[in-house]
Design a protein around this motif. Structure first.
Motif, PDB file in Angstrom:
ATOM      1  N   ALA A  92       4.577  10.806   0.819  1.00 55.12           N
ATOM      2  CA  ALA A  92       4.111  10.567  -0.551  1.00 55.12           C
ATOM      3  C   ALA A  92       2.651  10.146  -0.565  1.00 55.12           C
ATOM      4  O   ALA A  92       1.871  10.583  -1.419  1.00 55.12           O
ATOM      5  N   VAL A  93       2.260   9.307   0.396  1.00 55.62           N
ATOM      6  CA  VAL A  93       0.858   8.888   0.492  1.00 55.62           C
ATOM      7  C   VAL A  93      -0.043  10.108   0.687  1.00 55.62           C
ATOM      8  O   VAL A  93      -1.112  10.217   0.079  1.00 55.62           O
ATOM      9  N   SER A  94       0.415  11.039   1.514  1.00 58.14           N
ATOM     10  CA  SER A  94      -0.403  12.225   1.792  1.00 58.14           C
ATOM     11  C   SER A  94      -0.510  13.152   0.592  1.00 58.14           C
ATOM     12  O   SER A  94      -1.422  13.977   0.522  1.00 58.14           O
ATOM     13  N   HIS A  95       0.417  13.023  -0.369  1.00 56.58           N
ATOM     14  CA  HIS A  95       0.401  13.881  -1.559  1.00 56.58           C
ATOM     15  C   HIS A  95      -0.412  13.289  -2.709  1.00 56.58           C
ATOM     16  O   HIS A  95      -0.591  13.945  -3.740  1.00 56.58           O
ATOM     17  N   GLU A  96      -0.914  12.051  -2.556  1.00 58.21           N
ATOM     18  CA  GLU A  96      -1.669  11.424  -3.641  1.00 58.21           C
ATOM     19  C   GLU A  96      -3.004  12.125  -3.844  1.00 58.21           C
ATOM     20  O   GLU A  96      -3.626  12.599  -2.893  1.00 58.21           O
ATOM     21  N   ASP A  97      -3.428  12.159  -5.094  1.00 59.19           N
ATOM     22  CA  ASP A  97      -4.686  12.827  -5.427  1.00 59.19           C
ATOM     23  C   ASP A  97      -5.893  11.925  -5.234  1.00 59.19           C
ATOM     24  O   ASP A  97      -6.903  12.326  -4.661  1.00 59.19           O
ATOM     25  N   ASP A  98      -5.790  10.681  -5.708  1.00 63.63           N
ATOM     26  CA  ASP A  98      -6.956   9.789  -5.654  1.00 63.63           C
ATOM     27  C   ASP A  98      -6.488   8.345  -5.715  1.00 63.63           C
ATOM     28  O   ASP A  98      -6.079   7.862  -6.773  1.00 63.63           O
ATOM     29  N   LYS A 135       5.844  15.784  -6.379  1.00 67.88           N
ATOM     30  CA  LYS A 135       5.380  15.186  -5.121  1.00 67.88           C
ATOM     31  C   LYS A 135       6.504  14.471  -4.389  1.00 67.88           C
ATOM     32  O   LYS A 135       6.612  14.556  -3.156  1.00 67.88           O
ATOM     33  N   LEU A 136       7.360  13.765  -5.132  1.00 68.96           N
ATOM     34  CA  LEU A 136       8.466  13.052  -4.506  1.00 68.96           C
ATOM     35  C   LEU A 136       9.446  14.033  -3.867  1.00 68.96           C
ATOM     36  O   LEU A 136       9.915  13.816  -2.737  1.00 68.96           O
ATOM     37  N   THR A 137       9.765  15.098  -4.565  1.00 70.74           N
ATOM     38  CA  THR A 137      10.711  16.076  -4.036  1.00 70.74           C
ATOM     39  C   THR A 137      10.168  16.731  -2.773  1.00 70.74           C
ATOM     40  O   THR A 137      10.892  16.899  -1.782  1.00 70.74           O
ATOM     41  N   ARG A 138       8.902  17.081  -2.787  1.00 69.10           N
ATOM     42  CA  ARG A 138       8.305  17.671  -1.584  1.00 69.10           C
ATOM     43  C   ARG A 138       8.251  16.642  -0.450  1.00 69.10           C
ATOM     44  O   ARG A 138       8.458  16.987   0.714  1.00 69.10           O
ATOM     45  N   SER A 139       7.981  15.384  -0.778  1.00 69.00           N
ATOM     46  CA  SER A 139       7.928  14.332   0.248  1.00 69.00           C
ATOM     47  C   SER A 139       9.290  14.102   0.876  1.00 69.00           C
ATOM     48  O   SER A 139       9.379  13.690   2.048  1.00 69.00           O
ATOM     49  N   ASP A 140      10.355  14.352   0.126  1.00 71.70           N
ATOM     50  CA  ASP A 140      11.709  14.096   0.592  1.00 71.70           C
ATOM     51  C   ASP A 140      12.194  15.146   1.591  1.00 71.70           C
ATOM     52  O   ASP A 140      13.242  14.989   2.199  1.00 71.70           O
ATOM     53  N   CYS A 141      11.446  16.198   1.749  1.00 73.02           N
ATOM     54  CA  CYS A 141      11.790  17.240   2.723  1.00 73.02           C
ATOM     55  C   CYS A 141      11.258  16.810   4.088  1.00 73.02           C
ATOM     56  O   CYS A 141      10.082  16.982   4.392  1.00 73.02           O
ATOM     57  N   THR A 142      12.133  16.243   4.922  1.00 74.29           N
ATOM     58  CA  THR A 142      11.706  15.720   6.230  1.00 74.29           C
ATOM     59  C   THR A 142      12.459  16.387   7.382  1.00 74.29           C
ATOM     60  O   THR A 142      12.434  15.882   8.502  1.00 74.29           O
ATOM     61  N   THR A 143      13.143  17.486   7.095  1.00 75.49           N
ATOM     62  CA  THR A 143      13.893  18.157   8.146  1.00 75.49           C
ATOM     63  C   THR A 143      12.980  18.616   9.282  1.00 75.49           C
ATOM     64  O   THR A 143      11.845  19.040   9.055  1.00 75.49           O
ATOM     65  N   ARG A 144      13.485  18.544  10.491  1.00 77.57           N
ATOM     66  CA  ARG A 144      12.731  19.003  11.646  1.00 77.57           C
ATOM     67  C   ARG A 144      12.956  20.491  11.917  1.00 77.57           C
ATOM     68  O   ARG A 144      12.327  21.064  12.795  1.00 77.57           O
TER      69      ARG A 144
END
Length: 486
Positions: free
Chosen positions: A284-290, A388-397
């Motif tokens: 989520a931090v990496s998806h922040e804009d500013d 952003k949250l939904t994309r962040s929740d994808c942590t599969t290897r």
């Protein structure tokens, strides 16, 4: 600095560079700081730049908020500032602090303090100190216990803060037990600085945090909330969060986070849900804009807190957490209320937790345009954060699975954009407003209008926009079914 505590030769070069940065930073603000220092000296008092201002100057990142300490009491400080400062405020007067503004800089001048807790109360007892050394000794950490005297720029570092700054370590001026006994919130501040500065806590500090975690119960929820918010908004919140869990501090005010450590993820892709959660926060931090988006980070942190209560093991041995988003939303609301977060912030985080699973299933081709409209309508202004949250929740290897999930969400966003362009999807609303409903049905304002409006909104979500004639036909059909018209 004593010879015994002097750094290695390599460290001397690093510290010299740091000091050069500090001088450059101080010169940037010195016209104001030195001018203020001269005013205090002429009045027979001392003035020292202290705390985070000195620390940040040494790190080459001094901001526009400057902290000073002085032997002058608040009334005397006010007299010195009047006629010089562009504005003055006294909101911190009970703690010996007078605020002022000059040339775009916010200045806070605090009387030397020797405050301590009585080991029972939740608020500090403020006692004015008599010397700079006494003031520095009472400060939370050595990296915040350095001073630059004004206007002569004399550097004072009685507790080795410069060494600790170079070593990137968080240590207390007095023993950790004494420091945390005076103000237990300092334990949480240690984790916060670890997150903000990417520093490590000294082993003695870590040990004291663990042994004294229960003392945090003496601190008000509001003070804990403010420190935790700063921690979560740090450059490295994961380090701070791990400290809270490892020392037992999280158990005192955010037990749901510790609870995740015991729950195994249903896909066995992480050793537990706790590790998955930390990965989602990092994503989520990496998806922040500013800058920090606290709502997004908090939703990422709490999105799976409903799993412990919903864990079930099937006959095939697979673990499931059915409806954990519903339970999680309820737990999130209760916890944030207990931490005294504002209602509007709590509502946003809770809504994101409730919605974070909605996307799954889209890739199976089950979503109609109606489902897409409802997804957007339910998210409302939170839609960008939900993406952003939904994309962040994808942590599969599993790289293929991760790529498929990303492609599915790309497709959903494209579909939302297409429907939005056709239907003004950002503002889904009935095709007839309240006035039109009352005129057509011949009813006054009241519950009937609300029910009719809700029915028309459901039609709008299900079928898309209707023209005026079609909307009126549907409204009359509903009214007849309700016995409102013949």
């Amino acid at each position: 600095m004593s010879e015994a505590s002097a750094p290695h030769a390599a460290d001397r070069r690093e510290l010299t560079a740091a000091q050069r940065n500090a001088v450059a930073e101080l010169l940037r603000v010195s016209p104001v700081a030195d001018e203020l220092g001269r005013r205090f000296v002429r009045a027979g008092h001392e003035l020292h730049l202290v705390g985070g201002s000195v620390r940040d100057a040494l790190l080459g990142r001094l901001g526009d908020d400057l902290d000073f300490c002085t032997d002058a009491h608040p009334d005397e400080t006010l007299r010195i500032l009047k006629g010089w400062a562009e504005s003055i405020w006294e909101t911190g007067r009970e703690f010996g602090t007078i605020g002022a503004q000059r040339d775009g800089l916010r200045l806070e001048v605090t009387t030397f303090r020797a405050e301590s807790y009585d080991q029972v109360s939740r608020n500090p007892v403020v006692v004015y100190g008599t010397s700079l050394d006494e003031d520095l000794k009472r400060r939370d950490f050595t990296i915040n216990a350095m001073a630059v005297s004004l206007p002569e720029h004399r550097f004072t570092d009685p507790h080795g803060g410069l060494d600790d700054l170079s070593a990137k370590v968080i240590r207390t001026p007095s023993t950790p037990g004494e420091s945390f006994g005076d103000d237990p919130l300092r334990m949480l501040r240690a984790a916060r600085f670890a997150a903000q500065l990417r520093f490590a806590v000294h082993p003695d500090v870590h040990r004291a945090m663990t042994e004294m975690a229960a003392d945090l119960d003496r601190i008000t929820a509001e003070r804990i909330r403010d420190e935790f918010t700063k921690l979560l908004c740090g450059a490295d919140p994961i380090t701070g969060l791990r400290l809270l869990v490892d020392t037992g501090l999280a158990e005192r005010f955010l037990p749901e986070l510790t609870g995740l450590k015991l729950e195994i993820d249903e896909h066995a892709q992480h050793k537990d849900v706790y590790e998955h959660t930390l990965t989602v926060v990092s994503n989520a931090v990496s998806h922040e804009d500013d800058g920090c988006d606290f709502v997004l980070r908090m939703a990422a942190l709490l999105h799976d807190v409903g799993k412990p209560a919903t864990k079930a093991v099937g006959s095939d041995g697979r673990v499931s957490f059915h409806h954990h988003e519903v339970v999680g939303a309820r737990l999130t609301k209760a916890r944030m209320k207990a931490m005294r977060y504002p209602k509007e912030i709590t509502a946003k985080v809770t809504a994101l937790v409730a919605l974070h699973l909605r996307f799954y299933g889209y890739g199976r081709g089950e979503w109609t345009d109606s489902a897409v409209r409802r997804y957007v309508a339910d998210a409302g202004d939170l839609l960008p954060r939900l993406h952003k949250l939904t994309r962040s929740d994808c942590t599969t290897r599993n790289r293929r699975k991760a790529a498929q999930l990303a492609a599915d969400y790309d497709a959903l966003e494209d579909r939302i954009a297409r429907i939005a362009a056709e239907e003004d999807l950002a503002r889904v609303r009935p095709d007839l407003d309240g006035n039109a409903i009352m005129e057509l049905l011949g009813v006054p304002p009241g519950p009937v209008v609300g029910r009719a409006w809700k029915h028309l909104k459901e039609l709008r979500l299900e079928h898309g926009p209707l023209d005026r004639d079609a909307a009126e036909v549907e409204l009359l059909r509903w009214a007849r079914a309700e016995g409102l018209v013949d």
